[in-house]
Scaffold this motif. Structure first.
Motif, PDB file in Angstrom:
ATOM      1  N   GLU A 271      52.163  42.453  28.808  1.00 55.82           N
ATOM      2  CA  GLU A 271      51.770  42.586  27.240  1.00 55.82           C
ATOM      3  C   GLU A 271      52.099  41.537  26.372  1.00 55.82           C
ATOM      4  N   GLU A 272      52.895  39.993  27.068  1.00 54.92           N
ATOM      5  CA  GLU A 272      53.048  39.374  26.043  1.00 54.92           C
ATOM      6  C   GLU A 272      51.959  38.139  26.374  1.00 54.92           C
ATOM      7  N   ILE A 273      51.459  38.644  27.420  1.00 54.79           N
ATOM      8  CA  ILE A 273      50.018  36.950  27.213  1.00 54.79           C
ATOM      9  C   ILE A 273      48.617  38.208  27.039  1.00 54.79           C
ATOM     10  N   GLY A 274      48.264  39.609  26.382  1.00 59.57           N
ATOM     11  CA  GLY A 274      47.638  40.030  26.642  1.00 59.57           C
ATOM     12  C   GLY A 274      46.193  40.185  27.849  1.00 59.57           C
ATOM     13  N   HIS A 275      47.183  40.219  29.392  1.00 62.81           N
ATOM     14  CA  HIS A 275      46.629  40.397  30.384  1.00 62.81           C
ATOM     15  C   HIS A 275      46.211  41.741  30.939  1.00 62.81           C
ATOM     16  N   SER A 276      45.748  42.140  31.237  1.00 63.36           N
ATOM     17  CA  SER A 276      45.884  43.711  32.190  1.00 63.36           C
ATOM     18  C   SER A 276      47.284  42.497  33.385  1.00 63.36           C
ATOM     19  N   HIS A 277      47.504  44.658  33.692  1.00 67.39           N
ATOM     20  CA  HIS A 277      48.267  44.956  34.809  1.00 67.39           C
ATOM     21  C   HIS A 277      48.316  44.113  35.558  1.00 67.39           C
ATOM     22  N   PRO A 278      46.573  44.566  36.733  1.00 62.98           N
ATOM     23  CA  PRO A 278      46.255  43.625  37.889  1.00 62.98           C
ATOM     24  C   PRO A 278      45.866  42.411  37.745  1.00 62.98           C
ATOM     25  N   SER A 279      45.732  41.656  36.448  1.00 65.22           N
ATOM     26  CA  SER A 279      45.607  40.357  36.845  1.00 65.22           C
ATOM     27  C   SER A 279      47.024  39.310  36.137  1.00 65.22           C
ATOM     28  N   VAL A 280      47.634  39.755  35.797  1.00 65.87           N
ATOM     29  CA  VAL A 280      49.068  39.539  36.241  1.00 65.87           C
ATOM     30  C   VAL A 280      49.568  39.498  37.792  1.00 65.87           C
ATOM     31  N   SER A 281      49.691  40.832  38.182  1.00 64.90           N
ATOM     32  CA  SER A 281      50.004  41.019  39.526  1.00 64.90           C
ATOM     33  C   SER A 281      49.700  39.734  40.081  1.00 64.90           C
ATOM     34  N   LYS A 282      48.240  40.007  40.343  1.00 62.25           N
ATOM     35  CA  LYS A 282      47.020  39.016  41.032  1.00 62.25           C
ATOM     36  C   LYS A 282      47.721  37.632  40.627  1.00 62.25           C
ATOM     37  N   ILE A 283      48.067  37.309  39.910  1.00 60.16           N
ATOM     38  CA  ILE A 283      48.579  35.678  39.254  1.00 60.16           C
ATOM     39  C   ILE A 283      49.865  34.741  39.715  1.00 60.16           C
ATOM     40  N   VAL A 284      51.089  36.286  39.975  1.00 55.39           N
ATOM     41  CA  VAL A 284      51.884  36.668  40.315  1.00 55.39           C
ATOM     42  C   VAL A 284      52.237  36.166  41.866  1.00 55.39           C
ATOM     43  N   SER A 285      51.296  37.094  42.336  1.00 52.10           N
ATOM     44  CA  SER A 285      51.741  36.545  44.002  1.00 52.10           C
ATOM     45  C   SER A 285      50.906  35.073  44.515  1.00 52.10           C
ATOM     46  N   GLU A 286      49.672  34.559  44.089  1.00 52.07           N
ATOM     47  CA  GLU A 286      49.414  33.540  43.497  1.00 52.07           C
ATOM     48  C   GLU A 286      50.061  32.758  43.902  1.00 52.07           C
ATOM     49  N   MET A 287      50.794  32.870  42.721  1.00 52.19           N
ATOM     50  CA  MET A 287      51.838  31.713  42.618  1.00 52.19           C
ATOM     51  C   MET A 287      53.492  32.149  43.577  1.00 52.19           C
ATOM     52  N   CYS A 288      53.843  33.515  43.934  1.00 54.67           N
ATOM     53  CA  CYS A 288      54.692  33.703  44.855  1.00 54.67           C
ATOM     54  C   CYS A 288      54.302  32.659  46.275  1.00 54.67           C
ATOM     55  N   LYS A 289      53.052  32.976  46.383  1.00 52.44           N
ATOM     56  CA  LYS A 289      52.511  32.043  47.996  1.00 52.44           C
ATOM     57  C   LYS A 289      53.299  30.626  47.853  1.00 52.44           C
ATOM     58  N   ALA A 290      52.792  29.850  46.703  1.00 49.25           N
ATOM     59  CA  ALA A 290      52.453  28.418  46.008  1.00 49.25           C
ATOM     60  C   ALA A 290      54.474  28.339  45.635  1.00 49.25           C
ATOM     61  N   GLY A 291      54.874  29.190  45.946  1.00 50.58           N
ATOM     62  CA  GLY A 291      56.503  28.282  45.776  1.00 50.58           C
ATOM     63  C   GLY A 291      56.947  28.322  44.271  1.00 50.58           C
TER      64      GLY A 291
END
Length: 315
Positions: free
Chosen positions: A61-81
């Motif tokens: 909601e804050e950055i104006g992205h879709s929920h699936p898009s943010v979920s995918k980015i968060v998953s990638e950032m988690c893998k990167a630590g």
């Protein structure tokens, strides 16, 4: 240049090309500052770097992205630590996202990059005749009010509406007048005796009694019709009836054009009121009548079983 030649038709392609160029520069800028981020991660990273854990929904909601898009980015950032997930203490069904120690180090390290990038962009904008940042804000605002798709759709309808002409009834249009009306009646109701009388004998039943019939032509083909019946039994003026538009011509405002032609004719003949009968299941038609100024009335007898609403327009 191709985009100068083709013009505004290629707005999306040109913006995409610009985005790709800036994204490539962003990758090089992260490398320059030895910051382990991908450009597409930045909005999520910045949101979390404000020392606050957030849910994926809140970030989206804050950055104006879709929920699936943010979920995918968060998953990638988690893998990167860089980020980690944890259960919300107040609501165990919800996960919260926060930066890891590595992420917090990046947040501290990137401060100099922020300053330099911001200054470089400001200098670039100062060298332009039109401030791109302000123009983007303005354009985004306009698209929020009305999407580009809707704007193009309106232009398409406007252009195609110019191909529509309203003409007076002629015997050669009898078949179209009858078939157009029978098509819409059968779609929602059933053909009644009063329908057959008017559709089988429009000259005798409508024209010879002082009424009028209007035909809508699209590229010279009949696609709509309506009648203005001389009405001496209910309110002694006219009745708007037998309006039908082919499904293939929906969206061109043909109903409005036909109704206005009938209303103009009634005014020309000195009418003070126009009456009509309809059914509330025909939502677009009722909205059209209301837009034209028709008001609901009751108490008049009707030959139609399907009639459950009566309206009058005072001229």
């Amino acid at each position: 240049m191709f985009y100068t030649k083709i013009g505004k038709l290629a707005l999306g392609s040109r913006l995409r090309m610009l985005s790709e160029r800036v994204t490539e520069d962003a990758k090089n800028i992260y490398d320059l500052y030895d910051v382990e981020l991908k450009p597409k991660w930045f909005p999520v990273f910045y949101s979390l770097s404000q020392n606050q854990e957030k849910s994926i929904t809140a970030i989206a909601e804050e950055i104006g992205h879709s929920h699936p898009s943010v979920s995918k980015i968060v998953s990638e950032m988690c893998k990167a630590g860089i980020t980690k997930e944890k259960k919300d203490k107040k609501d165990g069904r919800r996960n919260l996202i926060e930066l890891t120690k590595k992420g917090m180090l990046i947040a501290h390290k990137i401060e100099d990059q922020y300053k330099d990038v911001n200054h470089a962009i400001e200098l670039a904008l100062d060298q332009t005749q039109h401030n791109l940042w302000k123009a983007i804000e303005e354009f985004e605002f306009l698209l929020e009010q009305k999407s580009l798709f809707r704007r193009v759709k309106e232009e398409k309808s406007k252009r195609e509406r110019e191909k529509v002409t309203i003409v007076a009834y002629d015997a050669k249009y009898h078949k179209a007048f009858k078939e157009l009306n029978e098509e819409w009646i059968r779609t929602y109701f059933k053909i009644e005796v009063a329908d057959s009388m008017a559709l089988d004998n429009p000259k005798e039943y409508i024209l010879d009694n002082g009424g009028h019939i209007f035909i809508a032509l699209y590229n010279n083909e009949p696609v709509g019709a309506c009648a203005l019946l001389k009405n001496n039994t209910i309110i002694s003026d006219f009745e708007l009836a037998k309006m039908a538009v082919s499904p293939s011509a929906q969206g061109l405002g043909i109903g409005l054009l036909l109704a206005n032609a009938a209303i103009d004719k009634a005014r020309l003949e000195g009418a003070k009121e126009i009456y009509l009968e309809s059914n509330t299941v025909l939502v677009p038609a009722i909205k059209l009548y209301q837009k034209l100024g028709f008001q609901k009335v009751s108490g008049f007898s009707t030959p139609y079983e399907r009639c459950n609403i009566q309206m009058i327009l005072k001229l």
